[in-house]
Enzyme design. Structure first.
Site, PDB file in Angstrom:
ATOM      1  N   ASN A 167       0.798  -1.223   0.000  1.00 47.47           N
ATOM      2  CA  ASN A 167       0.000   0.000   0.000  1.00 47.47           C
ATOM      3  C   ASN A 167       0.839   1.285   0.000  1.00 47.47           C
ATOM      4  O   ASN A 167       0.310   2.373   0.195  1.00 47.47           O
ATOM      5  CB  ASN A 167      -0.955   0.018   1.198  1.00 47.47           C
ATOM      6  CG  ASN A 167      -1.834  -1.212   1.236  1.00 47.47           C
ATOM      7  OD1 ASN A 167      -1.653  -2.092   2.087  1.00 47.47           O
ATOM      8  ND2 ASN A 167      -2.735  -1.325   0.275  1.00 47.47           N
TER       9      ASN A 167
ATOM     10  N   ILE B   8       1.155   6.959  -0.048  1.00 52.68           N
ATOM     11  CA  ILE B   8       0.461   5.977   0.773  1.00 52.68           C
ATOM     12  C   ILE B   8      -0.986   5.836   0.321  1.00 52.68           C
ATOM     13  O   ILE B   8      -1.658   6.829   0.063  1.00 52.68           O
ATOM     14  CB  ILE B   8       0.456   6.425   2.255  1.00 52.68           C
ATOM     15  CG1 ILE B   8       1.891   6.662   2.732  1.00 52.68           C
ATOM     16  CG2 ILE B   8      -0.231   5.396   3.136  1.00 52.68           C
ATOM     17  CD1 ILE B   8       1.986   7.481   3.992  1.00 52.68           C
ATOM     18  N   CYS B   9      -1.435   4.562   0.243  1.00 54.90           N
ATOM     19  CA  CYS B   9      -2.850   4.360  -0.036  1.00 54.90           C
ATOM     20  C   CYS B   9      -3.518   3.944   1.266  1.00 54.90           C
ATOM     21  O   CYS B   9      -3.409   2.808   1.706  1.00 54.90           O
ATOM     22  CB  CYS B   9      -3.026   3.271  -1.091  1.00 54.90           C
ATOM     23  SG  CYS B   9      -4.753   2.927  -1.431  1.00 54.90           S
ATOM     24  N   LEU B  10      -4.165   4.906   1.916  1.00 56.91           N
ATOM     25  CA  LEU B  10      -4.836   4.621   3.182  1.00 56.91           C
ATOM     26  C   LEU B  10      -6.095   5.477   3.226  1.00 56.91           C
ATOM     27  O   LEU B  10      -6.029   6.692   3.049  1.00 56.91           O
ATOM     28  CB  LEU B  10      -3.893   4.955   4.354  1.00 56.91           C
ATOM     29  CG  LEU B  10      -4.451   4.705   5.760  1.00 56.91           C
ATOM     30  CD1 LEU B  10      -4.798   3.229   5.951  1.00 56.91           C
ATOM     31  CD2 LEU B  10      -3.450   5.143   6.823  1.00 56.91           C
TER      32      LEU B  10
ATOM     33  N   GLN C 213      -1.162   0.322  -3.632  1.00 58.47           N
ATOM     34  CA  GLN C 213      -0.551   1.537  -4.160  1.00 58.47           C
ATOM     35  C   GLN C 213       0.574   1.127  -5.109  1.00 58.47           C
ATOM     36  O   GLN C 213       0.811   1.765  -6.106  1.00 58.47           O
ATOM     37  CB  GLN C 213       0.002   2.390  -3.002  1.00 58.47           C
ATOM     38  CG  GLN C 213       0.726   3.654  -3.420  1.00 58.47           C
ATOM     39  CD  GLN C 213      -0.263   4.721  -3.888  1.00 58.47           C
ATOM     40  OE1 GLN C 213      -1.349   4.849  -3.355  1.00 58.47           O
ATOM     41  NE2 GLN C 213       0.130   5.472  -4.909  1.00 58.47           N
TER      42      GLN C 213
END
Lengths: 199, 315
Positions: free
Chosen positions: A83, A91-93, A126
Site C-alpha cells: 500500500n 500511501i494508499c490509506l 498503491q
C-alpha cells in the site's frame, strides 16, 4: 496558515510528544519549519512484521484547510509494502483520503500508518508489483521487505544472498537502488533483473 | 472556532474541547445520536464538506445538530478566561459567559473607536490615533468630497443636456401632430383625446382649493393681474393648448350666462359651493376646469374652464 490549523497542529504536536507511544519509541514527530505547515514524522516498524526494528521517516504537510482536509503524508524512508509506493513513498490509506474525519490527529494518523504496516491491504494496492508479490509469493515478499527495512530503515536482519546479488549488479555499473528495485520486482531472479536493467 | 485553551485559568476538562479546532467549545452544538459536541462554526464547516460526525463517522446532517445540554453550557459559562485584549494590557479575567459584554466596552481594545481630540473630531480606531494627522485626514476627506461634487456636476450637465434634447424632440412631435391633425380627421380625434388626457393629468397634479369668501371675486381683473396669473399657470405645467383659452375666461365678459353679470352671480351664489376648484400655486386665484366640473350645468361652466381671481379668501 489559517488560525485553526495552526492551533490544532500546535496542540497535536504536544499531544504526540506527551503520548505513551513516544515513551515506547513507537512514534515521533518533529517540526520542520516555524509555522507548523510541515512536520517530520517517524514510526517504528511493528513487532512480528518484516518492518520490525526499522524506523520509518514520514513527510507530513499540513494543508491550509486542516483539519477539514487530511494532512498530506508520504514515506521518505524507502519501504517495500503493497500500500506504499516503492518509488515515491505515496500511501494508499482511506483515512488520508475520503475517510478522513476532522477529529483525527497526527497521533492517530501515525498509529494508523503503523497499523497499516502490520496489516497490508493487497486488494487496494498503491504499488502493484509489491502487491502481486505479496499475494503470489508471501515468503519472497517477507524476505524482500526485511531486506529493505535493513537497508533503508536500519532494521537488524541482514540478507547475505540479496546483498551479494546487488553487489554483482553494482559491479556491472548499475546504481545500487535501481539494482535492488529490479531484483525485488523479479523475486531476486538475477537473470530477469539483469535483462530488465539492460534492455 | 473555539477559545484557545491557554487563555483559561487552570485545567480545562477534555470534554469541553472541540475535537475539530481543539479550542474550548464556542457556541456548541451536538450530533443527534452519538452526542459529540463541537463549536457551531467548526461542525458547520465540516458538514458542508462531509455529512458525518468527525469523531465516529456516523451520518449526520446540518438540521440534526442540536444545542448541547444545559449542564455542559453551565460548565462552559463558569470557565475563567482572560480578555481578548490581554496583549494590549487588559488584565481582566472573566467568566466565559460575560466575555462578550466585556469586549464591547473593553478600553484596551485597539480597534475601539475614539474621537480625535486635537480638533478634527473624526472618530477613529484607538491604535490609529497616534499616527493620526488631522490635516491629512481632513484633506483626504475634502478631496473625496470634491471628487463626488465633480461627479455630480458632470451628471447634472449630462441630465440637462438630455432634457433639452428631449424637449426639442417633444416639440417636433407636437408640431408633427398639429400638422397631422389638420390633414386627417381620425388623427384629430386621437389628438383631442390626448389633449383632454393631458389636461386631466395636469389637473391631478394641482391641489384642491377652498374658497372661503366668494364675495372677494374680481370679475374684471386688469392686464397686470392677468399676466401674473398666466405666468404662474405656465410655470405649474398648464398644457399650452388651453393656456390662452383659460386666460380669456378670467374676465366676466367671457364667463357663462350664470356668472356674466353681478345680478346673475347673486342669483347663482348658492351654486358656487358645488364647484371643484384647484389652487393656482401661490396666488389668490382658483382654476375651475371643465373636466373637474362636468356635474355643473352649462349655465355655470365653459370649456376648457374658468379662472377666478380673488382679492382674498383662498385656502
Amino acid at each position: 496558515m489559517a488560525n485553526i490549523a495552526a492551533q490544532r497542529i500546535k496542540r497535536e504536536f504536544k499531544e504526540v510528544i506527551k503520548s505513551e507511544e513516544v515513551a515506547k519509541c513507537a512514534i515521533k514527530v518533529e517540526l520542520v519549519n516555524d509555522n507548523y505547515t510541515e512536520l517530520k514524522g517517524e514510526i517504528a516498524g511493528p513487532p512480528d512484521t518484516p518492518y520490525e526494528g526499522g524506523n520509518f521517516i514520514l513527510e507530513i504537510k499540513v494543508p491550509e484547510t486542516y483539519p477539514f482536509n487530511p494532512p498530506k503524508v508520504r514515506f521518505i524512508t524507502k519501504i517495500w509494502h503493497p500500500n506504499i509506493s516503492s518509488v515515491t513513498g505515496a500511501i494508499c490509506l482511506d483515512i488520508l483520503k475520503d475517510q478522513w474525519a476532522a477529529a483525527m490527529t497526527l497521533r492517530t494518523v501515525l498509529l494508523s500508518l503503523q497499523a497499516l504496516l502490520s496489516a497490508a491491504e493487497p486488494d487496494d494496492p498503491q504499488d502493484a508489483v509489491v502487491a502481486k508479490q505479496f499475494k503470489e509469493n508471501a515468503e519472497m515478499f517477507h524476505l524482500t521487505a526485511c531486506h529493505w527495512t535493513n537497508i533503508y530503515a536500519g532494521g537488524p536482519s541482514v540478507n547475505k544472498d540479496f546483498d551479494d546479488k546487488i553487489k554483482k549488479l553494482v559491479e556491472m555499473g548499475v546504481d545500487e537502488h535501481e539494482a535492488r528495485v529490479a531484483l525485488s520486482s523479479y523475486n531476486w531472479d538475477m537473470e530477469r533483473a539483469t535483462e530488465q536493467l539492460f534492455s | 472556532m473555539g477559545f484557545e485553551i491557554t487563555r483559561f485559568q487552570g485545567d480545562v476538562d477534555e470534554e469541553l474541547v472541540c475535537p475539530i479546532c481543539s479550542g474550548v467549545l464556542e457556541d456548541p452544538l451536538q450530533a443527534p445520536v452519538c452526542e459529540h459536541a463541537f463549536c457551531r462554526s467548526c461542525i458547520q464547516e465540516w458538514i458542508s464538506r462531509q455529512p458525518t460526525c468527525p469523531v465516529d463517522r456516523q451520518h449526520i446532517t446540518s438540521v440534526q445538530l442540536r444545542p448541547v445540554p444545559r449542564i455542559l453550557r453551565n460548565l462552559l459559562a463558569r470557565l475563567c478566561i482572560n480578555c481578548d485584549n490581554a496583549e494590549y494590557g487588559c488584565t481582566r479575567v472573566l467568566k466565559l459567559d460575560t466575555l462578550t459584554t466585556h469586549l464591547e466596552e473593553c478600553e484596551h481594545n485597539p480597534k475601539r473607536l475614539l474621537p480625535c481630540e486635537q480638533g478634527c473630531g473624526l472618530v477613529i480606531p484607538k491604535d490609529e490615533l497616534k499616527d493620526h494627522n488631522c490635516i491629512k485626514e481632513l484633506r483626504a476627506l475634502i478631496q473625496t468630497q470634491q471628487h463626488k461634487l465633480n461627479d455630480f456636476q458632470q451628471e447634472l450637465a449630462e441630465q440637462r443636456f438630455t432634457m433639452v434634447e428631449q424637449k426639442r424632440e417633444l416639440q417636433l412631435l407636437k408640431d408633427f401632430m398639429k400638422a397631422m391633425r389638420i390633414s386627417n380627421p381620425a388623427m384629430r380625434a386621437i389628438a383631442d383625446q390626448m389633449e383632454r388626457d393631458e389636461v386631466l393629468r395636469w389637473s391631478n397634479t394641482l391641489i384642491r382649493a377652498r374658497v372661503t369668501r366668494w364675495g372677494g371675486m374680481i370679475s374684471t381683473p386688469d392686464e397686470i393681474l392677468q399676466r401674473m396669473i398666466k405666468r404662474t399657470l405656465s410655470e405649474c405645467g398648464c398644457p399650452a393648448h388651453i393656456l390662452d383659452d383659460l386666460m380669456e375666461n378670467c374676465h366676466e365678459r367671457r364667463w357663462p350666462p350664470g356668472l356674466c353679470s353681478l345680478e346673475t352671480r347673486q342669483t347663482n351664489r348658492r351654486l358656487y359651493e358645488n364647484y371643484v376648484c384647484k389652487r393656482i400655486p401661490g396666488k389668490q386665484a382658483v382654476l375651475v376646469l371643465h373636466c373637474d366640473n362636468e356635474h355643473m350645468s352649462e349655465e355655470m361652466m365653459v370649456e376648457p374652464g374658468l379662472v377666478m381671481i380673488f382679492a382674498h379668501g383662498i385656502e
